[in-house]
Write an enzyme that holds these catalytic residues in place. Structure first.
Site, PDB file in Angstrom:
ATOM      1  N   ARG A 152     -11.563 -16.323  -2.290  1.00 44.82           N
ATOM      2  CA  ARG A 152     -12.101 -15.243  -3.110  1.00 44.82           C
ATOM      3  C   ARG A 152     -11.557 -15.285  -4.550  1.00 44.82           C
ATOM      4  O   ARG A 152     -12.273 -15.017  -5.497  1.00 44.82           O
ATOM      5  CB  ARG A 152     -11.737 -13.909  -2.452  1.00 44.82           C
ATOM      6  CG  ARG A 152     -12.215 -12.728  -3.201  1.00 44.82           C
ATOM      7  CD  ARG A 152     -11.927 -11.435  -2.447  1.00 44.82           C
ATOM      8  NE  ARG A 152     -12.345 -10.311  -3.258  1.00 44.82           N
ATOM      9  CZ  ARG A 152     -11.602  -9.776  -4.206  1.00 44.82           C
ATOM     10  NH1 ARG A 152     -10.414 -10.268  -4.455  1.00 44.82           N
ATOM     11  NH2 ARG A 152     -12.048  -8.773  -4.921  1.00 44.82           N
ATOM     12  N   SER A 162     -14.817  -6.581  -2.768  1.00 45.07           N
ATOM     13  CA  SER A 162     -13.847  -6.247  -1.722  1.00 45.07           C
ATOM     14  C   SER A 162     -14.165  -4.821  -1.244  1.00 45.07           C
ATOM     15  O   SER A 162     -15.210  -4.287  -1.601  1.00 45.07           O
ATOM     16  CB  SER A 162     -12.462  -6.494  -2.276  1.00 45.07           C
ATOM     17  OG  SER A 162     -11.700  -5.382  -2.218  1.00 45.07           O
ATOM     18  N   LEU A 163     -13.331  -4.225  -0.444  1.00 46.73           N
ATOM     19  CA  LEU A 163     -13.685  -2.926   0.138  1.00 46.73           C
ATOM     20  C   LEU A 163     -12.660  -1.856  -0.184  1.00 46.73           C
ATOM     21  O   LEU A 163     -11.471  -2.136  -0.325  1.00 46.73           O
ATOM     22  CB  LEU A 163     -13.785  -3.034   1.668  1.00 46.73           C
ATOM     23  CG  LEU A 163     -14.887  -3.915   2.240  1.00 46.73           C
ATOM     24  CD1 LEU A 163     -14.755  -3.976   3.757  1.00 46.73           C
ATOM     25  CD2 LEU A 163     -16.258  -3.394   1.859  1.00 46.73           C
ATOM     26  N   CYS A 191      36.542  -5.075  26.499  1.00 45.89           N
ATOM     27  CA  CYS A 191      36.068  -4.009  25.599  1.00 45.89           C
ATOM     28  C   CYS A 191      35.111  -3.095  26.372  1.00 45.89           C
ATOM     29  O   CYS A 191      34.150  -3.566  26.969  1.00 45.89           O
ATOM     30  CB  CYS A 191      35.343  -4.615  24.401  1.00 45.89           C
ATOM     31  SG  CYS A 191      34.510  -3.366  23.405  1.00 45.89           S
ATOM     32  N   LYS A 222      -9.417   1.716   8.266  1.00 47.03           N
ATOM     33  CA  LYS A 222      -8.191   1.035   8.693  1.00 47.03           C
ATOM     34  C   LYS A 222      -7.470   1.759   9.832  1.00 47.03           C
ATOM     35  O   LYS A 222      -7.596   2.963   9.998  1.00 47.03           O
ATOM     36  CB  LYS A 222      -7.224   0.925   7.499  1.00 47.03           C
ATOM     37  CG  LYS A 222      -7.783   0.170   6.314  1.00 47.03           C
ATOM     38  CD  LYS A 222      -7.507  -1.308   6.362  1.00 47.03           C
ATOM     39  CE  LYS A 222      -6.133  -1.668   5.903  1.00 47.03           C
ATOM     40  NZ  LYS A 222      -6.026  -2.083   4.525  1.00 47.03           N
ATOM     41  N   GLU A 230     -14.180 -14.758   7.629  1.00 52.97           N
ATOM     42  CA  GLU A 230     -12.725 -14.658   7.592  1.00 52.97           C
ATOM     43  C   GLU A 230     -12.083 -15.845   8.317  1.00 52.97           C
ATOM     44  O   GLU A 230     -12.452 -16.147   9.449  1.00 52.97           O
ATOM     45  CB  GLU A 230     -12.353 -13.350   8.313  1.00 52.97           C
ATOM     46  CG  GLU A 230     -10.996 -12.831   7.996  1.00 52.97           C
ATOM     47  CD  GLU A 230     -10.914 -12.059   6.681  1.00 52.97           C
ATOM     48  OE1 GLU A 230     -11.895 -12.044   5.896  1.00 52.97           O
ATOM     49  OE2 GLU A 230      -9.846 -11.497   6.426  1.00 52.97           O
ATOM     50  N   CYS A 260      36.466  -4.278  16.163  1.00 55.97           N
ATOM     51  CA  CYS A 260      35.408  -3.701  17.001  1.00 55.97           C
ATOM     52  C   CYS A 260      35.466  -2.180  16.858  1.00 55.97           C
ATOM     53  O   CYS A 260      36.551  -1.595  16.983  1.00 55.97           O
ATOM     54  CB  CYS A 260      35.623  -4.126  18.445  1.00 55.97           C
ATOM     55  SG  CYS A 260      34.609  -3.200  19.603  1.00 55.97           S
ATOM     56  N   ASP A 264       0.832  -1.206   0.000  1.00 52.55           N
ATOM     57  CA  ASP A 264       0.000   0.000   0.000  1.00 52.55           C
ATOM     58  C   ASP A 264       0.863   1.251   0.000  1.00 52.55           C
ATOM     59  O   ASP A 264       0.541   2.234  -0.668  1.00 52.55           O
ATOM     60  CB  ASP A 264      -0.885   0.039   1.256  1.00 52.55           C
ATOM     61  CG  ASP A 264      -2.111  -0.833   1.092  1.00 52.55           C
ATOM     62  OD1 ASP A 264      -2.370  -1.272  -0.050  1.00 52.55           O
ATOM     63  OD2 ASP A 264      -2.789  -1.094   2.106  1.00 52.55           O
TER      64      ASP A 264
HETATM   65  S1  IVH Z   1     -17.216  -7.443   4.991  1.00 53.14           S
HETATM   66  C1  IVH Z   1     -17.581  -6.593   0.172  1.00 53.14           C
HETATM   67  N1  IVH Z   1     -16.398  -7.804   7.415  1.00 53.14           N
HETATM   68  O1  IVH Z   1     -11.631  -7.542   4.638  1.00 53.14           O
HETATM   69  C2  IVH Z   1     -16.667  -7.302   1.101  1.00 53.14           C
HETATM   70  N2  IVH Z   1     -14.836  -8.093   5.678  1.00 53.14           N
HETATM   71  O2  IVH Z   1     -10.991  -5.405   2.710  1.00 53.14           O
HETATM   72  C3  IVH Z   1     -17.359  -7.357   2.419  1.00 53.14           C
HETATM   73  N3  IVH Z   1     -12.619  -8.736   6.422  1.00 53.14           N
HETATM   74  O3  IVH Z   1     -12.415  -9.316   1.709  1.00 53.14           O
HETATM   75  C4  IVH Z   1     -16.436  -7.730   3.457  1.00 53.14           C
HETATM   76  N4  IVH Z   1     -13.066  -8.813   8.568  1.00 53.14           N
HETATM   77  O4  IVH Z   1     -11.574 -10.641   3.763  1.00 53.14           O
HETATM   78  C5  IVH Z   1     -16.050  -7.807   6.133  1.00 53.14           C
HETATM   79  N5  IVH Z   1     -15.826  -8.101   9.630  1.00 53.14           N
HETATM   80  C6  IVH Z   1     -15.487  -8.119   8.357  1.00 53.14           C
HETATM   81  C7  IVH Z   1     -14.185  -8.447   7.928  1.00 53.14           C
HETATM   82  C8  IVH Z   1     -13.918  -8.418   6.560  1.00 53.14           C
HETATM   83  C9  IVH Z   1     -12.152  -8.985   7.656  1.00 53.14           C
HETATM   84  C10 IVH Z   1     -11.824  -8.822   5.186  1.00 53.14           C
HETATM   85  C11 IVH Z   1     -12.489  -9.641   4.105  1.00 53.14           C
HETATM   86  C12 IVH Z   1     -12.662  -8.708   2.944  1.00 53.14           C
HETATM   87  C13 IVH Z   1     -11.634  -7.647   3.238  1.00 53.14           C
HETATM   88  C14 IVH Z   1     -12.024  -6.332   2.603  1.00 53.14           C
END
Ligand code: IVH
Length: 694
Positions: free
Chosen positions: A137, A83-84, A448, A331, A193, A425, A38
């Site tokens: 996934r 994903s998010l 030393c 995050k 997860e 050293c 990232d």
């Molecule tokens: S909801 C549309 N809830 O984070 C995806 N994801 O950055 C909805 N993850 O792929 C995911 N804890 O692997 C959700 N409480 C949680 C989570 C979670 C970890 C991971 C998951 C997802 C990723 C997204």
């Protein structure tokens, strides 16, 4: 940077990011963490934003997803697994809310927030109530069938049933009926997860270290590696866990909270911190609260997942690219970042080991500015391929010294400088020698100044002889003028030695001598720790002390010498947590002529050693694992821990299925809930007192 240099940097960054994406998404390998990747992406993104003429269609900032492996059968997801998007600050979080409200002003903006576990996503398909497929996934469209491995995770039900658990939801009875119909006939899709607890991860690594294997990098990779290999027995041995966070099948539900409640009803483990928040302000408070708890949680998390609770609002907002607008990953600050190594210096420790230290361009890692990082040894520098001027990944976790974990060779300009292994050293200019394995460099000079200084500081420190008023500055002064050359000399100091020294008034000299005298009596474990034997930390010293005290009477330093003379490297390894490295180092320490002389000098100084009491009750708590939570009235935490250890028990910092008892004081923490959940016996302070007084 000139335009030409910017273009070159962009090209190199793109290549590097693509390489790591390929490793991670296609080959199931990872050389750097996601947060480090990232960091690189962030630099690329910034450069591209400032110089849009250099944005190309193939830039990693413009693409989504990867390609699955073909090691396992492929599974096409019924609906694309999304994903998010990430936000990293309150401002970015509020921007997200603002954008959504603009797109769909009549929505309901309440939130359901849960912890974002650092594991990896799994989709479970239950056909007619029975687990049929578990899939990773993959690229979101096609994943891998890892059903056999996933079935080894005990917290995942192999068939579904409606459980009788209380959930605060007035529609639940109606939903239960719908769900029961689907369980009878139909398909139900659950997402969650898979992860590994920190404790299991550490156990695995301790085991690996004992058998000479290199440790794994982090729980997330270890969990992923365990699922994405073909032997279900390995997966089973890894004690993985599963936390469910979504049901993507319609059961007539209206909110995300409904999904969470139903997951509980269906017998899935869910996040216990998950809750509903009326507005973004409440979410932000939750974020702060969890950030504080982060290090004490039994598993790694990298932030929160915030969902808009109302399904209709969620759906109306739609999907952009690979992510729904209605949910966001909020995050925590990353614990890894990239920066540049400006220089490398050498430190000489108390065991004479020369440790190279990287001087960094200051960088914020996980909320702290870091400017130094340990490089461990010159083998590590070679392994990393590090040169001065390199761009590197710096990792920080908890309180440990930050480390350099990766070098980006492709980002070199050609001006980087080699790091030379010292032949002498840097403090006393004596020759340095490599250890048997050719890894560790040591200054050979027993006298030393750097070595003796470090070991002096250690010797008087809190957990060792704990001598008040004898700080590093005074110790350095005393060694500069030759009054002390080893730690036994401390006990031969007189007021007359001190008074002529600047800063010492008669009174303070007297006080210091008194303080030194008063510390002549010491517990065996602290004595062993104070010696500064390589690989003998506080815990190991406690175990060693117990072991020796069981075998012989130890009252003075010379008894310690004779006790160790009777031991062999093999016999020492019978002690839990002592592996071949520590055993060898202990034997070497007591073989060394200089060390033996110093021990004899301590003997002559009249040091008295108190052995741990090996009472008739020594085995009372043999093998029992205790966890302490809350405040105890009768003793401090450390006292309680010592009592347990003296009686043969072990103390652990977190509750797991291996815990035998949780001792509950006033204002207990979350460990109590965990104990209740796992049905582990809890003891009040009174119960505990009764047991130990038996
Ligand atoms: S909801 C549309 N809830 O984070 C995806 N994801 O950055 C909805 N993850 O792929 C995911 N804890 O692997 C959700 N409480 C949680 C989570 C979670 C970890 C991971 C998951 C997802 C990723 C997204």
């Amino acid at each position: 940077m000139t335009k030409k240099e910017i273009k070159q940097r962009i090209e190199k960054l793109k290549k590097e990011i693509n390489y790591h994406r390929y490793l991670y998404h296609v080959l199931d390998r990872q050389e750097i963490s996601e947060s480090a990747l990232d960091s690189l992406k962030h630099e690329l993104y910034k450069l591209e934003q400032e110089n849009p003429e250099f944005i190309t269609k193939d830039s990693p900032t413009q693409r989504v997803g990867g390609v699955p492996l073909d090691k396992f059968e492929k599974v096409r997801h019924e609906k694309r697994m999304l994903s998010l998007e990430d936000v990293f600050s309150k401002e970015e979080f509020e921007d997200w809310e603002r954008r959504n409200k603009k797109i769909y002003p009549s929505g309901k903006y309440e939130y359901f927030g849960e912890l974002k576990i650092d594991g990896f996503a799994i989709s479970l398909i239950y056909k007619n109530g029975v687990l049929e497929v578990a899939a990773t996934r993959g690229d979101g469209v096609v994943g891998e069938d890892v059903t056999q491995n996933i079935k080894t995770i005990e917290s995942i039900p192999l068939s579904l049933q409606v459980h009788d658990v209380f959930v605060d939801n007035k529609n639940i009875e109606k939903y239960k009926k719908n769900i029961e119909k689907i369980i009878k006939k139909g398909t139900l899709n659950i997402k969650g997860e898979v992860y590994m607890t920190k404790e299991v991860f550490e156990q695995i690594n301790r085991q690996r270290e004992k058998s000479g294997e290199p440790p794994y990098a982090n729980p997330r990779n270890t969990a992923a590696g365990s699922i994405r290999q073909l032997d279900p027995n390995i997966a089973r041995s890894r004690k993985l866990e599963f936390l469910a966070y979504a049901i993507t099948t319609d059961f007539g539900h209206k909110t995300h909270k409904d999904e969470h409640d139903m997951l509980k009803v269906l017998g899935f483990k869910t996040d216990k911190y998950a809750s509903l928040f009326k507005n973004s302000n409440e979410v932000e408070k939750f974020w702060e609260e969890i950030l504080k708890k982060r290090d004490s949680l039994p598993y790694q998390i990298d932030g929160l997942v915030i969902n808009i609770n109302d399904n209709k609002t969620f759906q109306m907002l739609g999907v952009v690219g690979k992510a729904p607008r209605g949910a966001i990953a909020f995050k925590f600050p990353a614990e890894e970042a990239t920066t540049i190594v400006c220089d490398v210096s050498v430190q000489v420790g108390r065991t004479g080991v020369l440790t190279p230290v990287a001087h960094l361009k200051p960088i914020n890692v996980g909320g702290t500015v870091v400017s130094r990082a340990s490089l461990h040894n010159y083998d590590e520098i070679r392994r990393l391929g590090l040169k001065i001027g390199d761009t590197v990944v710096v990792q920080r976790s908890g309180d440990v010294i930050p480390k350099v974990v990766k070098v980006f060779e492709n980002l070199r300009t050609g001006k980087e400088k080699e790091i030379k292994e010292p032949k002498k050293c840097p403090i006393c200019f004596s020759d340095v020698k490599k250890d048997k394995n050719g890894v560790i460099l040591r200054c050979e000079n027993k006298k030393c100044p750097a070595k003796s200084r470090e070991s002096l500081h250690h010797f008087v420190s809190k957990k060792a002889f704990d001598i008040d008023g004898l700080g590093p500055k005074i110790l350095d002064k005393l060694s500069d003028i030759g009054l002390i050359s080893d730690f036994a000399d401390i006990f031969f100091l007189t007021e007359g030695d001190l008074v002529p020294i600047e800063r010492f008034a008669e009174k303070s000299a007297k006080n210091l001598i008194e303080a030194i005298k008063s510390k002549k009596e010491i517990e065996l474990a602290k004595f062993l720790y104070a010696l500064g034997i390589l690989h003998v930390g506080e815990e190991t010293a406690i175990l060693l002390a117990k072991y020796l005290a069981k075998k012989s009477k130890i009252k003075k330093p010379s008894d310690v010498l004779s006790a160790f003379d009777k031991e062999t490297e093999e016999s020492l390894q019978e002690i839990p947590d002592i592996g071949p490295k520590a055993a060898e180092s202990i034997k070497n320490y007591f073989k060394d002529k200089h060390n033996r002389e110093v021990l004899q000098k301590l003997n002559d100084a009249g040091i008295i050693i108190k052995s741990p009491k090996i009472s008739s009750q020594a085995n009372l708590l043999e093998g029992k694992v205790f966890v302490l939570t809350g405040e105890l009235k009768s003793f401090t935490r450390d006292e309680a821990k010592n009592i347990i250890r003296d009686l043969g028990g072990k103390v652990s910092s977190s509750v797991s299925s291996n815990t035998d008892f949780v001792v509950v004081g006033e204002n207990p923490g979350s460990k109590l809930q965990k104990a209740e959940k796992l049905k582990i016996k809890t003891l009040s302070e009174e119960d505990f007192l009764k047991i130990i007084k038996k």
